[in-house]
Design an enzyme around this catalytic site. Structure first.
Site, mmCIF file in Angstrom:
data_model
loop_
_atom_site.group_PDB
_atom_site.id
_atom_site.type_symbol
_atom_site.label_atom_id
_atom_site.label_comp_id
_atom_site.label_asym_id
_atom_site.label_seq_id
_atom_site.Cartn_x
_atom_site.Cartn_y
_atom_site.Cartn_z
ATOM 1 N N ASP A 407 0.871 -1.146 0.000
ATOM 2 C CA ASP A 407 0.000 0.000 0.000
ATOM 3 C C ASP A 407 0.927 1.221 0.000
ATOM 4 O O ASP A 407 2.105 1.102 0.327
ATOM 5 C CB ASP A 407 -0.836 -0.071 1.276
ATOM 6 C CG ASP A 407 -1.724 1.121 1.436
ATOM 7 O OD1 ASP A 407 -2.292 1.554 0.422
ATOM 8 O OD2 ASP A 407 -1.840 1.623 2.566
ATOM 9 N N LYS A 595 -14.264 21.972 -3.292
ATOM 10 C CA LYS A 595 -12.901 21.469 -3.119
ATOM 11 C C LYS A 595 -12.841 20.107 -3.795
ATOM 12 O O LYS A 595 -13.769 19.313 -3.662
ATOM 13 C CB LYS A 595 -12.611 21.324 -1.629
ATOM 14 C CG LYS A 595 -11.238 20.765 -1.334
ATOM 15 C CD LYS A 595 -11.000 20.711 0.161
ATOM 16 C CE LYS A 595 -11.718 19.525 0.763
ATOM 17 N NZ LYS A 595 -11.479 19.386 2.202
ATOM 18 N N GLY A 707 -4.723 3.877 -3.600
ATOM 19 C CA GLY A 707 -5.971 4.506 -3.988
ATOM 20 C C GLY A 707 -5.739 5.904 -4.546
ATOM 21 O O GLY A 707 -6.645 6.549 -5.030
#
Lengths: 1155, 344
Positions: A407, A595, A707
């Site tokens: 990760d 945002k 991600g």
């Protein structure tokens, strides 16, 4: 009937209604029109056994193991038929093995019992008979009203009744359940929310109907029927009123809740997955070897049986005059005799299957895994974390890893978001010491030196200016700049979903997101660390978000409090990749602040410095910073009304709500004016680059699965050394369709083929990956295998696991390792052969579900290259040696049958048969397998290439296995025929009794011969182990020489006494007589020397002619001859240093340490 | 400081040598010089021992005479169990060309007799042999009880099949004087067998001690009649019996029968000359195609007659040296190669 049986056995769940009815505080209706439902108590049981079922259940589980079952069968055969060896010979070792395993498992279960008891015995407060009663957690029943105070963990799944707040809301974190660390708000039903005291709760008469327990954390449906003044009010209950066991109450003084799911029916318990049984490659090859040995055993037994009957066809051998058969033997049927003969041979040779292999392996793994936890090099000082071993079954798998999947956030990086830079209105600023400093080429200075001075002047400028107002760079356009900055940071501090917790003395190490950077006592809790970093940055700059209550957000701008009315939140979703808020400023104007990722904000902007900002964003991304763009627009009241109306419509739509909402959001979030962009840094962890470099040198392919978005991921990959600048980076991103994806893949494959000199790196994103995996798995795998580095970005948690499964099942069946820190990595950690959890900031979900947990990514190198390598070498030698020593053990027995007409006469005494594996040869190999270090650990760590030497389970390949087996057989031949020719054939050789009195001539019989073989064998096998040992500590010396001495002492003792309980006195004085013969000594020495010479010659030749890298390193090390004593002293020093540091740190924050 | 570290329960692992896997240790590496010197040393040792053993084995004198064929008529007679009570004697003259110095031992040797069969080895009763319980014949099948049900003493297949030839060595000083060579019947067993493992049942005399038992079916006389001259050598304590009861490991074996009593002419050993074995042939071997022989042998400090041990040592030593030389050659060659490589 059948159904009942199945229910009892737990195959079918007992018939239940779909809902459960809970009478709050167990006030059942008076009229008796109800069927009481039975609920289990609130006991959590993670233990496997109880005192009562431990013995049967544990035995059952142990005998499910093939080897144990096999020995049980042998034992039973020995009991049933007349066999040459007594049942004790296999019964005792089996008993020993079973006992040791049972003790180990019992101990582990005892630990589980302890932790269960701790959880079940935790004190809780329950409302009973009108007062608060302190009781234990396990006594909570369904329907009890429980009081929970701040920072306590919920003991059961509760429906919130009331809190100390008027609106009946409370905040919880579910970090330990799903790893999400943000505060979640839960609300009570209005009718119960007012019942804030025990007394008032006592008046509540209500019934909850809800579904039966299910594992989904986010689903809950039910209703509460409240009886008030003779009328019933029905209120729906959803997940927002359910407080899950394991979650922690935050920010709220106390709450009352009613338990609805208890004990093993809580969602946490239902989610508790028993660890999937991962088996290591070594264990698999061990089983293969066992099968081979089983085949050898059976064929030996068959050969013996057949030869026995061919022999017996001749009458003179079948029944010579001196050995007449008994009546019983004559009368038994031939087939029966044949079978029983076969079984007897099976029993005779059964020791070829090493009985203590499993138990030794188990002990080795259990004890050996402590070394990981004990390792100072795997200890992380800042977080006071040591490595943690959750499964000891996979130690050696650490030495076999071929693919590492890691990760990014929190694993490669610290997951400490730091606001670094921003671009406001086309000007780049950097945050230095809590102040914004413009950077880069400003119009008036292009020289670097000048710009530095310039920024210094800014600093000075700002330092006195910021106290009075906002930032100014030049007095002329002051007002405009103020406005821009102001707006930008207002947007930052308003457009978010951060929760606030204004507590002064919260326990340290409790909440996941405290930050010592937050000014004053404010603590921000956010679901995304980026948001938190931004809000904190805004606070440092001077625009402090103070809190939100009801529908207002309070922002303190340079000491002045402003209240913004929060009108709408357009939540973040991963499709839009942006969020926005609509607020009403104190002045009455309505603003929309947005945002989001630059790709989703910039296209919707119509004003602002779009181009400059775009360039800045790219620059930020190249530095590996995570970027977000901010934009706003002012809404006229007319516009707002329309928005309001359309939003309401969409939100209340019954059909296609999602799509409608998306449309409305799209409608709202356009024609924005760009304010600027923020850049947040996620610092790389220490030594990540070196670690990844090491992994690559070790022949391990590293895949980063993240991600994050493509650009950030690539830049982080570059900065952490995953990608090189020299690498040819291939991309498979933004593939929309299947055919396009296939085409791209084919093109990539071609490119790889064309220039195979350069290293390739591949970047894939989630969507393209799912396309590639759907149809073109093979092609994709082909491309991947040729890339030395792969980066997958925009990955969903399940996709991560899927990628790993794909690699796992590819034809080479490589060993995979997954590293991750968050709850989203759990699936991949569980999928991979070895799962490593990083004990980071995102809760402990990953660490808990992993096989090994470490504090930092860099520890991976020591874990794999040193521990993994050692464990693998140790266990591989252990397995091979076990088979070797049992071949040595039993082959002479087989050979002896050729000399005794296959009459099943044993060569060794049964006590020797029994003790060979459990006493005489057990300890040296166990100690070896715990302590062996064939190379210095420092060499292993500094030369990752050595890891390649053990890849692909090399030490347990069929070739090495055959070598060991053949070695075993040849040693056995030397033992047997050596003894036969030297002693047995001509008995007088043994002749002369005592060495010093050559006038005595003693006769030696079959037991003496067997003892001679056995003695040679014990010595040879032990010395062979000694030759394999490279690392001779005093323990090794003790057990190696101790084993041989023990054998001699034991034999002298055993042979020295007529044991009254032993029927046969076969061994009486046999050993002493043997040793008193000079020629026996000569024979023993000669045979041991011959056996080992062969082995040494082979070893030396191989070393000289084809040395492996490991052996080369060993030789170099030998030349260098680094004194390990010196190193030890040095490291001892180091350890003391860190102890001092720690002690100092402790004394500084004494208060926090004293618990 | 110390107090602080105690209060603060750190997870810092202990820095002990064991836990850090840094126990002081000697690293065993099979280095070229070490292995080579080890090999040369081992080779020298083996060669030395081998030569010494061969030399000492050379001094051993041994004579073996197979007498199954020589006494063919007796062998034929014993083919049939019916003739068990017919006596058959056989004389085997032979010439000893050299004096057998020192202690001389007389053995009988059997070929093809399996004393190591599983059932056979089991078929004995230790409690009976140690004199405690004459009636304990549980393991002795099929020779546990006689036809009338009395327990056999000594019971079992081993005892039943005892070697029962009588071998007498006589020295023919000249054609007229034939003298029996004095032989000792005792001192041929393990001390522990004779004095611990085998005991006669206690009684006034042996024959009464064995009342209520039957003799083994193949025996011609009872156990208490084995040696009527020497009571210490009678019953279960008979040396020949004890020697037989120690079962041999292989089908070809020899067992000690007598040792030379070094008196008169035989103080120095067996002088060279004409001898003859006078054998009372009782033990049938042709039924299982076996053979019998009688062996006369001397001993040295290292044991018996075979050269095998010495030869094995010599060969091992030679092979070790061979391996050592070839290893050295390879080592030197590789070294040269390596230095060449470096020079380049």
């Amino acid at each position: 009937m059948w159904r009942w049986v199945r229910q009892q056995l737990g195959f079918d769940p007992p018939h239940q209604s779909d809902t459960r009815t809970i009478y709050i505080a167990n006030r059942f209706p008076q009229n008796g029109l109800y069927t009481p439902q039975k609920f289990i108590d609130n006991r959590i049981i993670s233990s496997k056994y109880t005192v009562w079922n431990f013995v049967p259940k544990n035995l059952f589980e142990q005998f499910r193991r093939v080897a144990n079952f096999y020995f049980l069968i042998i034992f039973l055969v020995q009991l049933m038929i007349d066999t040459p060896t007594s049942p004790i010979t296999s019964g005792l070792p089996l008993f020993f093995v079973i006992t040791v395993t049972a003790i180990k498992q019992g101990y582990e279960d005892w630990l589980r019992h302890n932790s269960d008891n701790e959880v079940n015995g935790a004190p809780v407060y329950v409302v009973r008979s009108g007062g608060l009663v302190k009781t234990r957690s396990k006594n909570i029943r369904v329907g009890d009203i429980v009081r929970i105070a701040k920072d306590e963990i919920f003991p059961a799944d509760l429906v919130l009744l009331s809190s100390d707040r008027l609106d009946g809301s409370c905040h919880v974190t579910t970090a330990s359940l799903d790893g999400e660390t943000n505060l979640k708000t839960h609300v009570a039903v209005p009718e119960t929310a007012v019942l804030q005291t025990v007394a008032s709760l006592d008046t509540l008469v209500a019934v909850i109907e809800c579904q039966q327990p299910e594992a989904d954390l986010y689903r809950f449906m039910g209703r509460m029927i409240i009886t008030q003044q003779m009328e019933e009010i029905v209120r729906p209950l959803g997940p927002e009123s359910l407080l899950l066991r394991g979650a922690r109450l935050k920010n709220t003084k106390e709450i009352f809740g009613v338990a609805i799911y208890t004990g093993m029916e809580t969602k946490m318990a239902l989610n508790y997955k028993s660890k999937s049984q991962k088996r290591s490659a070594v264990e698999k090859s061990m089983n293969t070897f066992l099968i081979i040995y089983l085949i050898i055993l059976i064929s030996e037994a068959i050969i013996s049986t057949i030869l026995k009957y061919t022999w017996q066809a001749e009458e003179k051998w079948d029944e010579p005059w001196y050995n007449q058969k008994t009546e019983h033997q004559r009368n038994s049927s031939k087939i029966l005799r044949f079978i029983s003969d076969f079984l007897a041979f099976l029993v005779l040779y059964n020791f070829i299957i090493p009985i203590s292999l499993y138990v030794t392996v188990e002990m080795q793994k259990f004890l050996g895994s402590f070394f990981i936890g004990w390792d100072l090099d795997l200890y992380h000082e800042e977080s006071d974390q040591k490595a943690q071993v959750n499964t000891s079954d996979l130690n050696e798998e650490l030495g076999q890893v071929e693919y590492v999947f890691t990760d990014k956030t929190g694993t490669l990086t610290e997951n400490e978001m730091q606001f670094r830079e921003c671009s406001i209105n086309g000007i780049k600023y950097q945050e230095i010491n809590g102040r914004l400093v413009s950077e880069g080429p400003t119009p008036d200075s292009s020289d670097g030196n000048l710009s530095y001075l310039n920024s210094l002047s800014h600093l000075n400028n700002l330092s006195h200016l910021t106290t009075s107002s906002s930032f100014r760079t030049s007095p002329e356009n002051e007002t405009e700049l103020i406005k821009e900055h102001d707006l930008f940071f207002k947007a930052v501090s308003l457009c978010h979903t951060v929760q606030i917790s204004n507590v002064q003395t919260d326990g340290i190490g409790d909440g996941p997101w405290q930050s010592n950077l937050a000014p004053s006592q404010l603590e921000y809790y956010a679901s995304s660390p980026d948001e938190k970093a931004l809000v904190e940055a805004a606070a440092r700059i001077g625009i402090v978000f103070i809190g939100n209550s009801e529908e207002t957000m309070e922002v303190k701008t340079l000491g002045k409090l402003e209240r913004y009315k929060l009108l709408h939140i357009l939540e973040f979703d991963s499709d839009r990749r942006r969020m926005s808020v609509i607020v009403q400023a104190p002045s009455g104007e309505k603003f929309l602040f947005a945002k989001g990722a630059e790709s989703s904000i910039l296209p919707n902007c119509v004003g602002g410095e779009i181009e400059k900002t775009r360039i800045h964003v790219d620059e930020f991304a190249l530095k590996g910073l995570r970027t977000l763009c901010m934009a706003y627009k002012q809404l006229t009241s007319k516009e707002y009304e329309e928005i309001d109306r359309r939003l309401f419509e969409a939100r209340t739509a019954l059909q296609q709500r999602e799509e409608k909402l998306a449309d409305v959001f799209q409608f709202i979030e356009k024609n924005l004016i760009l304010l600027g962009a923020t850049a947040v840094e996620d610092r790389l962890q220490d030594r990540v680059r070196e670690t990844i470099e090491g992994l690559r040198m070790a022949g391990i392919k590293v895949w980063v699965l993240t991600g994050d978005k493509h650009e950030t991921a690539v830049s982080v990959s570059l900065s952490c050394g995953h990608f090189h600048r020299t690498m040819n980076i291939l991309e498979l991103i933004n593939q929309k369709s299947d055919s396009q994806c296939a085409e791209q893949l084919r093109q990539l494959a071609r490119r790889i083929k064309e220039d195979h000199v350069i290293q390739h790196g591949l970047v894939v994103d989630g969507t393209s990956l799912s396309l590639a995996l759907r149809e073109h798995e093979k092609l994709f795998m082909e491309v991947c295998r040729n890339c030395s580095a792969v980066l997958c970005c925009r990955m969903a948690p399940l996709q991560k696991a899927k990628v790993i499964r794909l690699i796992k099942i590819s034809p080479e069946k490589p060993i995979t390792l997954a590293v991750g820190d968050g709850a989203n990595d759990v699936s991949m950690i569980q999928e991979a052969h070895v799962g490593i959890g990083i004990m980071g900031k995102e809760g402990r979900q990953a660490a808990r579900n992993s096989d090994y947990a470490i504090a930092r990514f860099k520890f991976l190198s020591k874990l794999l290259f040193v521990h993994g390598h050692f464990y693998y070498i140790r266990i591989a030698t252990l397995v091979q040696y076990f088979f070797y020593k049992n071949v040595c053990f039993i082959t002479p027995q087989f050979l002896y049958q050729f000399y005794c007409l296959f009459s099943q006469q044993t060569l060794y005494d049964s006590v020797y048969l029994t003790l060979y594996n459990i006493c005489f040869t057990s300890l040296p190999i166990l100690i070896y397998s715990l302590l062996e270090q064939h190379i210095d650990p420092h060499v292993l760590q500094s030369k990752p290439t050595l890891y390649r030497d053990i890849s692909k389970n090399r030490q347990l390949s069929i070739k090495t296995f055959l070598y060991w087996t053949i070695l075993g057989f040849s040693h056995a031949f030397i033992f047997f025929f050596g003894s036969y020719f030297l002693i047995g054939k001509d008995i007088s050789l043994l002749g002369n009794g005592q060495l010093l009195k050559p006038n005595h001539q003693m006769m030696f019989g079959n037991w003496t011969f067997g003892t001679l073989v056995f003695t040679v064998m014990v010595i040879t096998v032990t010395v062979k182990m000694a030759l394999e040992t490279h690392f001779w500590t005093w323990i090794n010396h003790l057990v190696t020489w101790g084993s041989i001495i023990f054998y001699f002492v034991f034999s002298l003792f055993y042979g020295g006494i007529l044991w009254p309980f032993l029927g046969s006195q076969n061994m009486y004085f046999v050993f002493i007589q043997l040793l008193s013969s000079g020629s026996a000594w000569f024979a023993i020495i000669l045979m041991v020397v011959t056996c080992l010479l062969l082995d040494i010659v082979k070893k030396v030749f191989e070393r000289q002619l084809h040395p492996t890298n490991t052996e080369k390193a060993q030789m170099e090390e030998d030349k260098g001859s680094v004194s390990s004593a010196y190193e030890f002293a040095e490291s001892k020093h180091r350890g003391e240093d860190s102890r001092h540091l720690l002690a100092e740190a402790c004394s500084q924050q004494d208060s926090s340490c004293v618990h | 400081m110390k107090k602080a570290s105690q209060i603060c329960q750190s997870k810092l692992p202990d820095n002990t040598a064991l836990k850090q896997q840094q126990l002081p240790a000697y690293r065993l590496q099979l280095s070229a010089t070490g292995v080579l010197s080890g090999f040369f040393a081992t080779g020298a040792f083996c060669l030395g021992v081998g030569i010494i053993l061969i030399l000492s084995a050379k001094s051993i004198k041994e004579i073996e005479i197979k007498y199954t064929k020589i006494c063919a008529n007796c062998a034929e007679l014993r083919e049939d169990a019916i003739n068990f009570d017919k006596e058959c004697t056989c004389s085997i003259p032979f010439y000893l060309s050299e004096t057998m110095q020192g202690n001389v031992y007389l053995y009988y040797k059997l070929y093809g007799f399996y004393q190591n069969l599983y059932r056979y080895i089991l078929s004995r009763s230790n409690s009976q042999l140690v004199g405690t319980d004459l009636k304990d014949v549980g393991n002795c099948a099929p020779f546990s009880k006689s036809h009338n049900g009395t327990p056999i003493a000594p019971c079992g297949a081993i005892a039943n099949s005892i070697f029962n030839d009588t071998i007498i060595l006589s020295y023919n000083l000249n054609s007229s004087i034939h003298m029996e060579v004095p032989m000792l019947r005792s001192g041929i067993t393990w001390w522990t067998d004779k004095y611990v493992k085998f005991r006669n049942p206690t009684a006034i005399n042996l024959s009464s001690a064995f009342t209520g038992t039957a003799k083994p079916p193949f025996w011609s006389k009872s156990v208490y009649e084995l040696d009527l001259e020497d009571t210490e050598n009678n019953g279960f304590l008979n040396d020949d019996f004890i020697v037989w009861m120690r079962t041999a490991a292989f089908p070809t074996f020899k067992k000690l029968y007598r040792r030379l009593n070094r008196v008169q002419y035989f103080i120095e050993g067996l002088p060279a000359g004409n001898y003859s074995f006078n054998i009372t042939y009782n033990f049938p071997v042709t039924r299982f195609k076996g053979e019998k022989s009688v062996v006369l042998s001397t001993l040295t400090w290292s044991g018996g007659s075979s050269l095998f041990l010495g030869l094995a040592y010599t060969v091992t030593g030679a092979v070790t040296w061979l391996a050592a030389f070839s290893m050295m050659a390879i080592h030197l060659m590789l070294k040269e190669k390596r230095t060449l490589f470096i020079e380049r």
